[in-house]
Design an enzyme around this catalytic site. Structure first.
Site, PDB file in Angstrom:
ATOM      1  N   PHE A  52       0.881  -1.148   0.008  1.00 23.50           N
ATOM      2  CA  PHE A  52       0.032   0.164   0.230  1.00 23.50           C
ATOM      3  C   PHE A  52       0.746   1.039   0.032  1.00 23.50           C
ATOM      4  N   THR A  67       9.124   1.066  -5.179  1.00 26.38           N
ATOM      5  CA  THR A  67      10.128   2.292  -5.377  1.00 26.38           C
ATOM      6  C   THR A  67      10.753   2.196  -6.744  1.00 26.38           C
ATOM      7  N   CYS A  68      11.373   1.147  -6.935  1.00 24.88           N
ATOM      8  CA  CYS A  68      12.214   0.912  -8.138  1.00 24.88           C
ATOM      9  C   CYS A  68      11.583   1.187  -9.512  1.00 24.88           C
ATOM     10  N   CYS A  73      14.330   3.884  -9.814  1.00 24.03           N
ATOM     11  CA  CYS A  73      15.338   3.412 -11.086  1.00 24.03           C
ATOM     12  C   CYS A  73      14.567   3.498 -12.269  1.00 24.03           C
ATOM     13  N   ILE A  74      13.590   2.785 -12.608  1.00 26.90           N
ATOM     14  CA  ILE A  74      13.202   2.763 -13.795  1.00 26.90           C
ATOM     15  C   ILE A  74      12.580   4.158 -14.405  1.00 26.90           C
ATOM     16  N   LYS A  76      13.755   6.976 -13.491  1.00 24.25           N
ATOM     17  CA  LYS A  76      14.968   7.817 -13.400  1.00 24.25           C
ATOM     18  C   LYS A  76      15.709   7.477 -14.592  1.00 24.25           C
ATOM     19  N   TYR A 208      23.052  11.106  -4.605  1.00 23.94           N
ATOM     20  CA  TYR A 208      22.986  10.621  -5.908  1.00 23.94           C
ATOM     21  C   TYR A 208      21.808  11.025  -6.441  1.00 23.94           C
ATOM     22  N   GLU A 212      21.231  13.092  -9.880  1.00 24.58           N
ATOM     23  CA  GLU A 212      20.521  12.456 -11.089  1.00 24.58           C
ATOM     24  C   GLU A 212      19.522  13.234 -11.575  1.00 24.58           C
ATOM     25  N   ARG A 229      24.870  21.118   0.946  1.00 27.65           N
ATOM     26  CA  ARG A 229      25.067  21.416   2.192  1.00 27.65           C
ATOM     27  C   ARG A 229      26.846  21.255   2.593  1.00 27.65           C
ATOM     28  N   HIS A 481      38.255  -3.550 -28.761  1.00 28.45           N
ATOM     29  CA  HIS A 481      38.767  -2.458 -29.483  1.00 28.45           C
ATOM     30  C   HIS A 481      37.397  -2.129 -30.489  1.00 28.45           C
ATOM     31  N   GLU A 486      37.838  -1.276 -22.561  1.00 29.51           N
ATOM     32  CA  GLU A 486      39.031  -1.506 -22.744  1.00 29.51           C
ATOM     33  C   GLU A 486      40.137  -0.847 -21.949  1.00 29.51           C
TER      34      GLU A 486
HETATM   35  P1  FAD Z   1      10.453  -0.587  -1.867  1.00 26.58           P
HETATM   36  O1  FAD Z   1      10.798  -0.882  -3.142  1.00 26.58           O
HETATM   37  O2  FAD Z   1      10.542   0.519  -1.476  1.00 26.58           O
HETATM   38  O3  FAD Z   1       9.175  -1.551  -1.677  1.00 26.58           O
HETATM   39  C1  FAD Z   1       8.704  -1.342  -0.498  1.00 26.58           C
HETATM   40  C2  FAD Z   1       6.732  -1.220  -0.635  1.00 26.58           C
HETATM   41  O4  FAD Z   1       6.177  -1.497   0.462  1.00 26.58           O
HETATM   42  C3  FAD Z   1       6.219   0.133  -1.168  1.00 26.58           C
HETATM   43  O5  FAD Z   1       5.483  -0.232  -1.956  1.00 26.58           O
HETATM   44  C4  FAD Z   1       5.635   0.607   0.157  1.00 26.58           C
HETATM   45  O6  FAD Z   1       4.652   1.504  -0.349  1.00 26.58           O
HETATM   46  C5  FAD Z   1       4.996  -0.595   0.875  1.00 26.58           C
HETATM   47  N1  FAD Z   1       4.727  -0.355   2.114  1.00 26.58           N
HETATM   48  C6  FAD Z   1       5.714   0.168   3.186  1.00 26.58           C
HETATM   49  N2  FAD Z   1       4.848  -0.194   4.301  1.00 26.58           N
HETATM   50  C7  FAD Z   1       3.940  -0.823   4.203  1.00 26.58           C
HETATM   51  C8  FAD Z   1       2.745  -1.350   5.041  1.00 26.58           C
HETATM   52  N3  FAD Z   1       2.817  -1.248   6.459  1.00 26.58           N
HETATM   53  N4  FAD Z   1       2.044  -2.383   4.507  1.00 26.58           N
HETATM   54  C9  FAD Z   1       1.964  -2.398   3.026  1.00 26.58           C
HETATM   55  N5  FAD Z   1       2.534  -1.730   2.284  1.00 26.58           N
HETATM   56  C10 FAD Z   1       3.692  -1.221   2.814  1.00 26.58           C
HETATM   57  N6  FAD Z   1      18.485   1.374  -6.918  1.00 26.58           N
HETATM   58  C11 FAD Z   1      19.053   0.656  -7.936  1.00 26.58           C
HETATM   59  O7  FAD Z   1      19.724  -0.633  -7.922  1.00 26.58           O
HETATM   60  N7  FAD Z   1      19.554   1.533  -9.334  1.00 26.58           N
HETATM   61  C12 FAD Z   1      18.910   2.810  -9.191  1.00 26.58           C
HETATM   62  O8  FAD Z   1      19.275   3.014 -10.367  1.00 26.58           O
HETATM   63  C13 FAD Z   1      18.234   3.093  -8.500  1.00 26.58           C
HETATM   64  N8  FAD Z   1      17.803   4.535  -8.645  1.00 26.58           N
HETATM   65  C14 FAD Z   1      16.771   4.981  -7.745  1.00 26.58           C
HETATM   66  C15 FAD Z   1      16.233   6.193  -8.053  1.00 26.58           C
HETATM   67  C16 FAD Z   1      15.407   6.908  -7.073  1.00 26.58           C
HETATM   68  C17 FAD Z   1      15.061   7.972  -7.337  1.00 26.58           C
HETATM   69  C18 FAD Z   1      15.213   6.322  -5.812  1.00 26.58           C
HETATM   70  C19 FAD Z   1      14.209   6.756  -4.811  1.00 26.58           C
HETATM   71  C20 FAD Z   1      15.574   4.876  -5.443  1.00 26.58           C
HETATM   72  C21 FAD Z   1      16.386   4.209  -6.511  1.00 26.58           C
HETATM   73  N9  FAD Z   1      17.337   3.016  -6.085  1.00 26.58           N
HETATM   74  C22 FAD Z   1      17.901   2.541  -7.220  1.00 26.58           C
HETATM   75  C23 FAD Z   1      16.817   2.286  -5.008  1.00 26.58           C
HETATM   76  C24 FAD Z   1      15.759   1.137  -5.108  1.00 26.58           C
HETATM   77  O9  FAD Z   1      14.688   1.919  -5.747  1.00 26.58           O
HETATM   78  C25 FAD Z   1      15.398   0.606  -3.831  1.00 26.58           C
HETATM   79  O10 FAD Z   1      16.613   0.201  -3.225  1.00 26.58           O
HETATM   80  C26 FAD Z   1      14.417  -0.756  -4.068  1.00 26.58           C
HETATM   81  O11 FAD Z   1      13.191  -0.403  -4.394  1.00 26.58           O
HETATM   82  C27 FAD Z   1      14.093  -1.225  -2.544  1.00 26.58           C
HETATM   83  O12 FAD Z   1      13.267  -2.282  -2.337  1.00 26.58           O
HETATM   84  P2  FAD Z   1      12.618  -2.550  -1.310  1.00 26.58           P
HETATM   85  O13 FAD Z   1      11.698  -3.841  -1.782  1.00 26.58           O
HETATM   86  O14 FAD Z   1      13.569  -2.628  -0.098  1.00 26.58           O
HETATM   87  O15 FAD Z   1      11.571  -1.533  -1.047  1.00 26.58           O
HETATM   88  P1  NA7 Z   2      21.830  10.209   1.046  1.00 25.30           P
HETATM   89  O1  NA7 Z   2      22.794   9.619   0.048  1.00 25.30           O
HETATM   90  O2  NA7 Z   2      21.547  10.297   2.368  1.00 25.30           O
HETATM   91  O3  NA7 Z   2      22.200  11.972   0.995  1.00 25.30           O
HETATM   92  C1  NA7 Z   2      21.578  12.938   1.532  1.00 25.30           C
HETATM   93  C2  NA7 Z   2      22.134  14.174   1.131  1.00 25.30           C
HETATM   94  O4  NA7 Z   2      21.205  15.263   1.563  1.00 25.30           O
HETATM   95  C3  NA7 Z   2      23.476  14.539   1.414  1.00 25.30           C
HETATM   96  O5  NA7 Z   2      24.054  15.423   0.352  1.00 25.30           O
HETATM   97  C4  NA7 Z   2      23.097  15.491   2.765  1.00 25.30           C
HETATM   98  O6  NA7 Z   2      24.219  16.386   2.861  1.00 25.30           O
HETATM   99  C5  NA7 Z   2      21.977  16.133   2.142  1.00 25.30           C
HETATM  100  N1  NA7 Z   2      21.157  16.525   3.369  1.00 25.30           N
HETATM  101  C6  NA7 Z   2      20.516  15.919   4.275  1.00 25.30           C
HETATM  102  N2  NA7 Z   2      19.957  16.709   5.174  1.00 25.30           N
HETATM  103  C7  NA7 Z   2      19.744  18.089   4.590  1.00 25.30           C
HETATM  104  C8  NA7 Z   2      19.263  19.257   4.823  1.00 25.30           C
HETATM  105  N3  NA7 Z   2      18.504  19.418   5.910  1.00 25.30           N
HETATM  106  N4  NA7 Z   2      19.551  20.334   4.276  1.00 25.30           N
HETATM  107  C9  NA7 Z   2      20.225  20.262   2.982  1.00 25.30           C
HETATM  108  N5  NA7 Z   2      20.949  18.971   2.579  1.00 25.30           N
HETATM  109  C10 NA7 Z   2      20.662  17.909   3.236  1.00 25.30           C
HETATM  110  O7  NA7 Z   2      20.375  10.145   0.420  1.00 25.30           O
HETATM  111  P2  NA7 Z   2      19.696   9.894  -1.269  1.00 25.30           P
HETATM  112  O8  NA7 Z   2      18.338  10.371  -1.146  1.00 25.30           O
HETATM  113  O9  NA7 Z   2      20.422  10.226  -2.244  1.00 25.30           O
HETATM  114  O10 NA7 Z   2      19.867   8.294  -1.054  1.00 25.30           O
HETATM  115  C11 NA7 Z   2      19.224   7.545  -0.113  1.00 25.30           C
HETATM  116  C12 NA7 Z   2      19.234   6.074  -0.485  1.00 25.30           C
HETATM  117  O11 NA7 Z   2      18.202   5.869  -1.517  1.00 25.30           O
HETATM  118  C13 NA7 Z   2      20.591   5.932  -1.452  1.00 25.30           C
HETATM  119  O12 NA7 Z   2      21.251   4.993  -0.672  1.00 25.30           O
HETATM  120  C14 NA7 Z   2      20.022   5.156  -2.633  1.00 25.30           C
HETATM  121  O13 NA7 Z   2      20.533   3.842  -2.646  1.00 25.30           O
HETATM  122  C15 NA7 Z   2      18.627   4.972  -2.514  1.00 25.30           C
HETATM  123  P3  NA7 Z   2      25.350  16.095   3.874  1.00 25.30           P
HETATM  124  O14 NA7 Z   2      26.499  15.259   2.948  1.00 25.30           O
HETATM  125  O15 NA7 Z   2      24.891  15.549   4.910  1.00 25.30           O
HETATM  126  O16 NA7 Z   2      26.044  17.405   4.266  1.00 25.30           O
END
Ligand code: FAD
Ligand code: NA7
Length: 506
Positions: A52, A67-68, A73-74, A76, A208, A212, A229, A481, A486
């Site tokens: 949900f 999320t993915c 990921c998709i 994005k 990232y 991105e 920051r 090549h 390479e």
């Molecule tokens: P999720 O995929 O987050 O799934 C959790 C699900 O549980 C969600 O649908 C949530 O709504 C549901 N849920 C939560 N609580 C409850 C509850 N109590 N009851 C019922 N449902 C619930 N990873 C990569 O490998 N390559 C990438 O390029 C990449 N790009 C990313 C780009 C972005 C913008 C973001 C945000 C993430 C990206 N990631 C990428 C990370 C990747 O999406 C996550 O690591 C992955 O989706 C984690 O999977 P998960 O199964 O742990 O959780």
């Molecule tokens: P990350 O990798 O935890 O990075 C958080 C970033 O946001 C980092 O640059 C922080 O700066 C910055 N930050 C955190 N709090 C603030 C506030 N309050 N104001 C300004 N900037 C801030 O987060 P992501 O969202 O990229 O990724 C989370 C995971 O999702 C990642 O591992 C992926 O696999 C999927 P800092 O360096 O602390 O100064």
């Protein structure tokens, strides 16, 4: 003759020593939860998945798949691709194509991406049904260690019991404690389905995800600023992170650093078809400033909402950041509750969530002993200058092995497809390095690549690292090549030598 094996619907249930409704209940239908549920069902377990999505403050919501697929990921990668196509269209003209330069159509891109996602949401539902996994589009919370209560979007409740539980709830983006943030800003949960063109955009954070998003928005012709920051891409190789920032700046992305937001005010409300006008007040280098943006996107980290599943009802232990500590077997402190994917203190990556889900199900229902390997996980940052890495960053290698034992081989490279480009300020950013442990036969402990197709290149070399390849193994490998990969087969300049990496051999 081929035979298609269909699951035997009349096969007797796996032997059960309990009276619960299900053998396994999975909370979360994202990458990890779905992989775990399907694998468990394949081995005869009776499985239910709850998924949900709680809407964002902007009321964005999405379908099954986590999320993915929906907000990660998709979409994005597809928006990154859209922006790279703009760059390639420029190159195409240098290769003789007569293209009239069109402006980019945000609505058409979002429409096509969302159509793809919706088709996948449907396919996942059908797949679960075909694999005998029960799916409830309901939010689940614990009642006791064998019972959850779930609620659907109309408020209807259901109680389900299960022998074992797998927590796979992933995480959601953080909002800062800044006035106006939740009212007017968006996150990655909103950007991929945004109904209006984002207009002048501020991406807050140097994660990232922030870089991105800023990269593809700028590539689509949008006026884009990143608010940093402290450092770029904390946790990644510093050398490579700064090159990514430099490249993005050369491409037109503006950077405010060091800088933090203080307040967001609405100057003009958004409509269904147009972005709002927002005044952002911020502190840059100790100075108070403000600017007008149409979209403010926070990408300042993500947090699992573990506190929302009523963890107290089962005495579940978790960290203040929502992460759940587990054993090697992904078991939590509750003896029938496991956790996988983004809930763990491990890299937040889809393939890792899938691996951890699948291997856990095999251990629980197929007698397997194989554990998920959290070391040497390849990853790629899809910024305009793509960055692939596997293993340790240079700093992490020095911290682990000592400076005297770390040998860094590095080089610049020019992707052949880019040679038609006129010499420009963007030259010289494509870069590669191998980090080796001199105390262990120059075993490669880190591989870093900046350039096109980083994901394809890094994914392949990842196998070398998990097999323990040494620098001499890379030297033995005959490269293909002319390709970018390479570059790893011909590296001979060490950082220690101080030799210039400006000269490239053919
Ligand atoms: P999720 O995929 O987050 O799934 C959790 C699900 O549980 C969600 O649908 C949530 O709504 C549901 N849920 C939560 N609580 C409850 C509850 N109590 N009851 C019922 N449902 C619930 N990873 C990569 O490998 N390559 C990438 O390029 C990449 N790009 C990313 C780009 C972005 C913008 C973001 C945000 C993430 C990206 N990631 C990428 C990370 C990747 O999406 C996550 O690591 C992955 O989706 C984690 O999977 P998960 O199964 O742990 O959780
Ligand atoms: P990350 O990798 O935890 O990075 C958080 C970033 O946001 C980092 O640059 C922080 O700066 C910055 N930050 C955190 N709090 C603030 C506030 N309050 N104001 C300004 N900037 C801030 O987060 P992501 O969202 O990229 O990724 C989370 C995971 O999702 C990642 O591992 C992926 O696999 C999927 P800092 O360096 O602390 O100064």
């Amino acid at each position: 003759m081929f035979r298609v094996q269909v699951p035997d619907q009349d096969a007797p249930d796996m032997e059960r020593a309990h009276d619960f409704n299900f053998d396994l209940a999975v909370l979360g239908g994202g990458s990890g939860g779905l992989a775990c549920a399907k694998e468990a069902a394949k081995h005869g377990a009776k499985v239910v998945v709850f998924d949900f999505v709680q809407p964002t403050p902007l009321k964005t919501t999405w379908g099954l798949g986590g999320t993915c697929l929906n907000v990660g990921c998709i979409p994005k990668k597809l928006m990154h691709t859209a922006s790279i196509y703009g760059e390639l269209a420029e190159d195409a003209q240098l290769y003789g194509w007569n293209l009239t330069k069109n402006s980019h159509d945000w609505d058409r891109m979002v429409g096509n991406i969302q159509n793809h996602i919706k088709a996948q949401n449907w396919k996942i539902r059908v797949d679960l049904r075909d694999k005998n996994v029960t799916y409830y589009n309901e939010y689940a919370t614990f009642v006791d260690k064998h019972t959850v209560k779930s609620v659907n979007k109309r408020g209807a409740e259901r109680t389900v019991t299960a022998d074992k539980f797998v927590l796979a709830m992933g995480g959601r983006p953080n909002y800062p404690d800044v006035p106006g943030a939740q009212d007017y800003a968006i996150t990655s949960d909103d950007i991929f389905s945004l109904k209006y063109h984002p207009g002048k955009t501020l991406c807050v954070g140097a994660s990232y995800i922030s870089l991105e998003c800023a990269g593809f928005l700028n590539g689509l012709g949008i006026d884009t600023t990143v608010m940093v920051r402290s450092i770029l891409l904390r946790g990644f190789d510093k050398d490579c992170s700064e090159k990514i920032g430099g490249y993005m700046e050369q491409c037109g992305v503006k950077f405010l650093r060091p800088c933090v937001p203080n307040k967001i005010e609405c100057v003009k409300e958004a409509t269904d078809s147009s972005a709002p006008e927002l005044r952002v007040s911020f502190t840059q280098n100790g100075e108070e400033k403000s600017d007008i943006f149409n979209t403010v996107l926070f990408a300042i980290g993500r947090k699992p909402l573990t506190d929302k599943i009523n963890p107290g009802a089962i005495g579940l232990k978790y960290d203040p950041n929502g992460k759940i500590p587990v054993t090697e077997e992904e078991l939590t402190n509750v003896d029938n509750v496991y956790a996988i994917g983004d809930l763990l203190n491990a890299p937040e990556l889809t393939p890792l969530a899938i691996q951890s889900g699948r291997l856990l199900a095999k251990r629980l229902y197929a007698g397997s002993k194989i554990l998920t390997d959290y070391v040497n996980v390849p990853t790629t940052v899809f910024t305009p200058l793509e960055y692939g890495s596997v293993g340790l960053s240079e700093d992490a290698a020095i911290a682990k092995y000592g400076e005297e034992n770390v040998e860094v081989y590095h080089t610049k490279h020019t992707p052949t497809e880019q040679v038609v480009r006129e010499a420009s300020a963007l030259e010289g950013y494509n870069y590669a390095k191998l980090i080796c442990n001199r105390a262990d036969n120059e075993r490669v402990v880190g591989l870093h690549y900046l350039g096109p197709n980083a994901g394809e290149i890094t994914g392949g070399f990842g196998l070398g690292l998990i097999m323990g390849a040494t620098k001499s193994d890379f030297d033995r490998l005959v490269g293909i090549h002319p390709t970018s990969s390479e570059v790893f087969t011909t590296m001979n300049i060490t950082r220690r030598s101080g030799q210039s990496i400006d000269v490239e051999d053919c």
